[in-house]
Design an enzyme around this catalytic site. Structure first.
Site, PDB file in Angstrom:
ATOM      1  N   TRP A  63     -20.144  20.333   4.314  1.00 24.79           N
ATOM      2  CA  TRP A  63     -21.528  19.984   4.649  1.00 24.79           C
ATOM      3  C   TRP A  63     -21.934  18.628   4.083  1.00 24.79           C
ATOM      4  O   TRP A  63     -22.716  17.914   4.704  1.00 24.79           O
ATOM      5  CB  TRP A  63     -22.490  21.086   4.196  1.00 24.79           C
ATOM      6  CG  TRP A  63     -22.144  22.392   4.836  1.00 24.79           C
ATOM      7  CD1 TRP A  63     -21.716  23.527   4.205  1.00 24.79           C
ATOM      8  CD2 TRP A  63     -22.160  22.715   6.243  1.00 24.79           C
ATOM      9  NE1 TRP A  63     -21.469  24.515   5.121  1.00 24.79           N
ATOM     10  CE2 TRP A  63     -21.735  24.045   6.368  1.00 24.79           C
ATOM     11  CE3 TRP A  63     -22.492  21.999   7.392  1.00 24.79           C
ATOM     12  CZ2 TRP A  63     -21.630  24.689   7.615  1.00 24.79           C
ATOM     13  CZ3 TRP A  63     -22.389  22.626   8.630  1.00 24.79           C
ATOM     14  CH2 TRP A  63     -21.968  23.955   8.725  1.00 24.79           C
ATOM     15  N   ASP A  69     -29.349  19.700  -0.430  1.00 24.18           N
ATOM     16  CA  ASP A  69     -29.116  20.666   0.648  1.00 24.18           C
ATOM     17  C   ASP A  69     -28.924  22.018  -0.016  1.00 24.18           C
ATOM     18  O   ASP A  69     -27.902  22.283  -0.641  1.00 24.18           O
ATOM     19  CB  ASP A  69     -27.872  20.268   1.457  1.00 24.18           C
ATOM     20  CG  ASP A  69     -27.505  21.314   2.516  1.00 24.18           C
ATOM     21  OD1 ASP A  69     -28.195  22.348   2.621  1.00 24.18           O
ATOM     22  OD2 ASP A  69     -26.515  21.077   3.244  1.00 24.18           O
ATOM     23  N   LYS A  94     -29.184  31.541   6.090  1.00 22.13           N
ATOM     24  CA  LYS A  94     -28.183  31.993   5.126  1.00 22.13           C
ATOM     25  C   LYS A  94     -28.804  33.009   4.168  1.00 22.13           C
ATOM     26  O   LYS A  94     -28.373  34.126   4.069  1.00 22.13           O
ATOM     27  CB  LYS A  94     -27.619  30.813   4.329  1.00 22.13           C
ATOM     28  CG  LYS A  94     -27.088  29.656   5.167  1.00 22.13           C
ATOM     29  CD  LYS A  94     -25.750  29.969   5.813  1.00 22.13           C
ATOM     30  CE  LYS A  94     -25.337  29.002   6.906  1.00 22.13           C
ATOM     31  NZ  LYS A  94     -25.277  27.605   6.548  1.00 22.13           N
TER      32      LYS A  94
HETATM   33  C1  LIG Z   1     -24.804  26.325   7.232  1.00 21.62           C
HETATM   34  C2  LIG Z   1     -25.030  25.121   6.441  1.00 21.62           C
HETATM   35  C3  LIG Z   1     -25.474  23.916   7.023  1.00 21.62           C
HETATM   36  C4  LIG Z   1     -25.685  23.778   8.522  1.00 21.62           C
HETATM   37  O1  LIG Z   1     -26.745  24.544   8.914  1.00 21.62           O
HETATM   38  P1  LIG Z   1     -27.297  24.532  10.424  1.00 21.62           P
HETATM   39  O2  LIG Z   1     -28.610  25.212  10.268  1.00 21.62           O
HETATM   40  O3  LIG Z   1     -26.308  25.285  11.243  1.00 21.62           O
HETATM   41  O4  LIG Z   1     -27.417  23.134  10.853  1.00 21.62           O
HETATM   42  C5  LIG Z   1     -25.707  22.847   6.204  1.00 21.62           C
HETATM   43  N1  LIG Z   1     -25.516  22.924   4.876  1.00 21.62           N
HETATM   44  C6  LIG Z   1     -25.083  24.053   4.282  1.00 21.62           C
HETATM   45  C7  LIG Z   1     -24.913  24.083   2.807  1.00 21.62           C
HETATM   46  C8  LIG Z   1     -24.837  25.184   5.042  1.00 21.62           C
HETATM   47  O5  LIG Z   1     -24.399  26.311   4.456  1.00 21.62           O
END
Ligand SMILES: *Cc1c(COP(=O)(O)O)cnc(C)c1O
Length: 359
Positions: free
Chosen positions: A101, A169, A195
């Site tokens: 990511w 993030d 998540k």
């Molecule tokens: C899943 C994830 C993303 C991407 O998320 P989307 O909502 O599918 O764009 C980005 N960063 C992390 C840490 C993730 O687990």
């Protein structure tokens, strides 16, 4: 009712009580005779729900009015591009690379042709740890980290304290622990809800308003944070149902005793599972001690054949979502907020039996 044990990485399991409440209110929200999906995002009913959700996020993280809480779309992925677009200020942007990511986020900085640096990386050890001694320049436009690496199963035990504004993030550890935004100098903090905090469809963005105002005139209006700050996330129609579900999850977190109680429960679950893995000569954890995620536990059996067998037999035992990410392989148990200690213990019982038969 037959609910399976769900260890999916995302979208992932939601608290049963949240699903039940959504079911009960699906056709008639609070007995008003309409679904929350069927009314204007600018109407009184949704407006109240929306602003309450913002207030709850602010309370959990102790945010003052310097910060805006936005509910956006386009996933965490769109933020990879929006961050440099809005926050790069002609100096340098500094990234820590801890997995897939962050690699994607760095790629967007490259595409935008900004001056960026990767100040630390764990790529040479297959992202099995969080790099030590991360140092951002005091005067960088922003520093960038991913607090929990969903695929490799690593997590910052502490968010670094920086002089430059920090972008985080937090997609896969959103609302899993208390974080002091002021002392850490967090400028922007974001994550997709799917998540650890709700269904797919909304991205929670917490941003310091003064940083958002750096944006250049060349940035398209819908991609400016300032646009959504001024419109309270209503510059376009938001994902109203996602916000509703997220709000139910916020209430559930409160019912669990808040972020500290959630964090304590998460620590216990993770130490139970890692403890079992470490004491076994059959299973092996990917992440190194000191960098291990409380959310995603990536591990392997002695062979890829046994990994595949594990996934299959787990499903036969009503446990889903245990296949590792395609980039890392192996197995992964995501034990987010909504997964209980008891469910982790049930997984361990299955792992023991699998080892007994195949070890
Ligand atoms: C899943 C994830 C993303 C991407 O998320 P989307 O909502 O599918 O764009 C980005 N960063 C992390 C840490 C993730 O687990």
């Amino acid at each position: 009712m037959n609910r399976v044990l769900n260890f999916s990485a995302g979208p992932s399991t939601l608290p049963l009580s949240v699903l039940e409440r959504a079911r009960d209110e699906f056709i008639s929200y609070k007995g008003m005779g309409f679904s929350i999906m069927e009314v204007s995002h600018r109407g009184k009913v949704f407006d109240e729900l929306h602003n309450n959700a913002i207030a709850k996020v602010k309370k959990f993280y102790g945010l003052n009015d310097d910060y805006a809480v936005l509910f956006l779309q386009g996933g965490a992925t769109l933020q990879f591009a929006q961050v440099p677009m809005n926050l790069y200020n002609g100096g340098v942007a500094q990234y820590v690379n801890t997995g897939v990511w962050t690699t994607k986020a760095i790629k967007e900085a490259k595409i935008q042709n900004i001056n960026y640096e990767v100040v630390a990386s764990s790529e040479d050890t297959k992202f099995d740890r969080i790099p030590q001694n991360i140092k951002f320049s005091d005067n960088a436009d922003y520093g960038y980290i991913c607090s929990n690496n969903t695929i490799y199963g690593t997590q910052y035990k502490e968010i670094p304290t920086t002089k430059c504004p920090l972008v985080v993030d937090s997609s896969s550890d959103l609302l899993s622990r208390e974080i002091d935004f002021n002392s850490k100098n967090i400028g922007m903090f974001y994550g997709g809800a799917q998540k650890n905090a709700g269904p797919a469809g909304i991205t929670i963005v917490i941003i310091r308003k003064d940083l958002a105002s750096r944006v250049k005139d060349s940035v398209p209006t819908p991609l400016r944070y300032t646009t959504q700050i001024e419109a309270n996330s209503l510059a376009n129609t938001p994902c109203t149902f996602g916000i509703y579900m997220f709000d139910l999850v916020l209430d559930w977190i409160k019912d669990q005793g808040g972020l500290n109680a959630i964090n304590a429960a998460n620590k216990k679950k993770a130490s139970t599972l890692y403890g079992f893995i470490d004491n076994s000569d059959f299973y092996k954890a990917h992440a190194k001690q000191g960098s291990r995620s409380l959310m995603n536990v990536s591990f392997t059996t002695p062979s890829t054949e046994l990994d595949a067998k594990f996934v299959k037999e787990a499903e036969q035992n009503s446990m889903i979502g245990l296949k590792g990410h395609r980039l890392l392989g192996g197995l992964r148990a995501s034990i987010y907020n909504a997964v209980s200690q008891k469910e982790v213990e049930t997984l361990i019982e299955f792992m023991k039996e699998f080892q007994r038969v195949n070890g």
